[in-house]
Write a protein that holds these residues in place. Structure first.
Motif, PDB file in Angstrom:
ATOM      1  N   GLY A  16      -5.277  -3.669  -8.491  1.00 32.25           N
ATOM      2  CA  GLY A  16      -3.969  -3.431  -7.894  1.00 32.25           C
ATOM      3  C   GLY A  16      -2.832  -4.244  -8.480  1.00 32.25           C
ATOM      4  O   GLY A  16      -1.769  -4.343  -7.865  1.00 32.25           O
ATOM      5  N   TYR A  19       0.536  -2.515  -8.767  1.00 37.36           N
ATOM      6  CA  TYR A  19       1.333  -2.500  -7.524  1.00 37.36           C
ATOM      7  C   TYR A  19       2.112  -3.806  -7.389  1.00 37.36           C
ATOM      8  O   TYR A  19       3.307  -3.811  -7.061  1.00 37.36           O
ATOM      9  CB  TYR A  19       0.409  -2.302  -6.317  1.00 37.36           C
ATOM     10  CG  TYR A  19       1.148  -2.201  -5.002  1.00 37.36           C
ATOM     11  CD1 TYR A  19       1.589  -0.982  -4.521  1.00 37.36           C
ATOM     12  CD2 TYR A  19       1.417  -3.344  -4.245  1.00 37.36           C
ATOM     13  CE1 TYR A  19       2.281  -0.891  -3.316  1.00 37.36           C
ATOM     14  CE2 TYR A  19       2.098  -3.263  -3.047  1.00 37.36           C
ATOM     15  CZ  TYR A  19       2.530  -2.035  -2.584  1.00 37.36           C
ATOM     16  OH  TYR A  19       3.213  -1.955  -1.404  1.00 37.36           O
ATOM     17  N   HIS A  23       6.168  -4.415  -7.263  1.00 39.49           N
ATOM     18  CA  HIS A  23       6.807  -5.194  -6.197  1.00 39.49           C
ATOM     19  C   HIS A  23       7.658  -6.317  -6.793  1.00 39.49           C
ATOM     20  O   HIS A  23       8.802  -6.548  -6.363  1.00 39.49           O
ATOM     21  CB  HIS A  23       5.733  -5.763  -5.280  1.00 39.49           C
ATOM     22  CG  HIS A  23       6.260  -6.683  -4.228  1.00 39.49           C
ATOM     23  ND1 HIS A  23       6.929  -6.215  -3.111  1.00 39.49           N
ATOM     24  CD2 HIS A  23       6.240  -8.042  -4.131  1.00 39.49           C
ATOM     25  CE1 HIS A  23       7.292  -7.252  -2.365  1.00 39.49           C
ATOM     26  NE2 HIS A  23       6.889  -8.362  -2.962  1.00 39.49           N
ATOM     27  N   PHE A  38       4.341   1.635  -9.769  1.00 44.43           N
ATOM     28  CA  PHE A  38       3.814   2.166  -8.517  1.00 44.43           C
ATOM     29  C   PHE A  38       2.994   3.439  -8.761  1.00 44.43           C
ATOM     30  O   PHE A  38       1.983   3.675  -8.089  1.00 44.43           O
ATOM     31  CB  PHE A  38       4.952   2.438  -7.534  1.00 44.43           C
ATOM     32  CG  PHE A  38       5.580   1.192  -6.987  1.00 44.43           C
ATOM     33  CD1 PHE A  38       4.799   0.158  -6.483  1.00 44.43           C
ATOM     34  CD2 PHE A  38       6.963   1.033  -6.973  1.00 44.43           C
ATOM     35  CE1 PHE A  38       5.377  -1.004  -5.976  1.00 44.43           C
ATOM     36  CE2 PHE A  38       7.545  -0.124  -6.468  1.00 44.43           C
ATOM     37  CZ  PHE A  38       6.752  -1.141  -5.972  1.00 44.43           C
ATOM     38  N   ALA A  41      -0.310   2.314 -10.067  1.00 46.47           N
ATOM     39  CA  ALA A  41      -1.119   1.757  -8.979  1.00 46.47           C
ATOM     40  C   ALA A  41      -1.751   2.867  -8.153  1.00 46.47           C
ATOM     41  O   ALA A  41      -2.911   2.774  -7.740  1.00 46.47           O
ATOM     42  CB  ALA A  41      -0.258   0.864  -8.096  1.00 46.47           C
ATOM     43  N   SER A  42      -1.008   3.941  -7.908  1.00 51.32           N
ATOM     44  CA  SER A  42      -1.525   5.069  -7.131  1.00 51.32           C
ATOM     45  C   SER A  42      -2.694   5.730  -7.839  1.00 51.32           C
ATOM     46  O   SER A  42      -3.637   6.205  -7.193  1.00 51.32           O
ATOM     47  CB  SER A  42      -0.416   6.101  -6.896  1.00 51.32           C
ATOM     48  OG  SER A  42       0.632   5.533  -6.148  1.00 51.32           O
ATOM     49  N   LEU A  48      -4.910   1.482  -2.863  1.00 52.74           N
ATOM     50  CA  LEU A  48      -3.468   1.266  -2.795  1.00 52.74           C
ATOM     51  C   LEU A  48      -2.671   2.540  -3.060  1.00 52.74           C
ATOM     52  O   LEU A  48      -1.442   2.491  -3.136  1.00 52.74           O
ATOM     53  CB  LEU A  48      -3.042   0.199  -3.811  1.00 52.74           C
ATOM     54  CG  LEU A  48      -3.518  -1.234  -3.533  1.00 52.74           C
ATOM     55  CD1 LEU A  48      -3.155  -2.146  -4.694  1.00 52.74           C
ATOM     56  CD2 LEU A  48      -2.930  -1.754  -2.236  1.00 52.74           C
ATOM     57  N   TYR A  51       0.065   3.319  -0.504  1.00 52.10           N
ATOM     58  CA  TYR A  51       1.133   2.325  -0.549  1.00 52.10           C
ATOM     59  C   TYR A  51       2.000   2.515  -1.801  1.00 52.10           C
ATOM     60  O   TYR A  51       3.226   2.423  -1.745  1.00 52.10           O
ATOM     61  CB  TYR A  51       0.545   0.915  -0.541  1.00 52.10           C
ATOM     62  CG  TYR A  51      -0.216   0.583   0.717  1.00 52.10           C
ATOM     63  CD1 TYR A  51       0.437   0.103   1.849  1.00 52.10           C
ATOM     64  CD2 TYR A  51      -1.599   0.751   0.776  1.00 52.10           C
ATOM     65  CE1 TYR A  51      -0.257  -0.206   3.007  1.00 52.10           C
ATOM     66  CE2 TYR A  51      -2.308   0.445   1.933  1.00 52.10           C
ATOM     67  CZ  TYR A  51      -1.633  -0.031   3.043  1.00 52.10           C
ATOM     68  OH  TYR A  51      -2.331  -0.317   4.186  1.00 52.10           O
ATOM     69  N   GLY A  52       1.342   2.796  -2.938  1.00 48.31           N
ATOM     70  CA  GLY A  52       2.082   3.019  -4.168  1.00 48.31           C
ATOM     71  C   GLY A  52       2.988   4.234  -4.077  1.00 48.31           C
ATOM     72  O   GLY A  52       4.143   4.208  -4.520  1.00 48.31           O
ATOM     73  N   ARG A  55       6.003   3.365  -1.902  1.00 45.71           N
ATOM     74  CA  ARG A  55       6.996   2.542  -2.601  1.00 45.71           C
ATOM     75  C   ARG A  55       7.735   3.347  -3.666  1.00 45.71           C
ATOM     76  O   ARG A  55       8.923   3.145  -3.904  1.00 45.71           O
ATOM     77  CB  ARG A  55       6.310   1.320  -3.227  1.00 45.71           C
ATOM     78  CG  ARG A  55       5.746   0.328  -2.211  1.00 45.71           C
ATOM     79  CD  ARG A  55       6.845  -0.360  -1.421  1.00 45.71           C
ATOM     80  NE  ARG A  55       7.618  -1.262  -2.246  1.00 45.71           N
ATOM     81  CZ  ARG A  55       7.324  -2.553  -2.425  1.00 45.71           C
ATOM     82  NH1 ARG A  55       6.282  -3.097  -1.826  1.00 45.71           N
ATOM     83  NH2 ARG A  55       8.098  -3.309  -3.187  1.00 45.71           N
TER      84      ARG A  55
END
Length: 201
Positions: A16, A19, A23, A38, A41-42, A48, A51-52, A55
């Protein structure tokens, strides 16, 4: 973080760090560079992914792309998203629709796993979209049902305001009272007074 990603890309991505990189880029006021992180990360860290995607949508919205953000959020709601950010996703989706997102995205709402309070939030843009195409009956039905169910949350206040703005002449006495009581409950006394007086008359 970038050195770690360069030294051991596969392991760092699966943990991760993309991610975290996204951030950190946003914290450093380099938000224009964060979408790629992001998105990576996805794709690379399944835990994650939600969440990615969230964001990424937030970045799109804040950079003036509400239509793209709305599409991303609607897709995310279908998956469904991680529970800790689900309410934020719903709130942002409502904002993106108000700022130009496609109303047709609401057609997929039956596939979304939402709480009752989140479902109430979604009904406000549903009413707005109905008003846009001049389907006043549908909009009225949605808004008045929100007040009949509950009068003490944010969607009820928004519903009362829309009823006051668009349907003041169409309200029967019980509906007039509902609008007045809701506005009163939310301490918008000046707006509430005419509806309470009309319901008494």
């Amino acid at each position: 973080v970038e050195e770690l990603l360069a030294d051991d890309s596969t392991r760092s991505r699966s943990r991760g760090l993309e991610y975290l990189r996204g951030h950190l880029l946003e914290q450093l006021q380099r938000a224009a560079e964060s979408p790629e992180a992001f998105e990576a990360a996805s794709n690379d860290a399944p835990i994650l992914a939600g969440y990615g995607s969230y964001r990424l949508a937030r970045n799109q919205y804040e950079s003036g792309q509400p239509e793209e953000a709305a599409r991303q959020l609607a897709s995310l709601l279908t998956e469904p998203p991680p529970r800790p950010v689900r309410s934020r996703i719903v709130g942002m989706f409502v904002r993106t629709l108000a700022d130009g997102g496609d109303c047709e995205l609401l057609d997929a709402r039956r596939e979304w796993s939402l709480s009752s309070s989140q479902t109430r939030q979604i009904q406000i843009p549903m009413a707005d979209c109905a008003l846009e195409i001049e389907n006043r009956d549908q909009a009225y039905s949605i808004l008045i049902d929100l007040l009949r169910q509950q009068r003490d949350d944010e969607p009820s206040l928004e519903a009362a305001r829309r009823l006051a703005a668009h349907f003041e002449q169409d309200l029967d006495p019980p509906a007039t009272l509902l609008v007045g009581l809701t506005l009163f409950h939310h301490r918008t006394f000046e707006q509430a007074t005419p509806f309470l007086e009309a319901s008494l008359e």
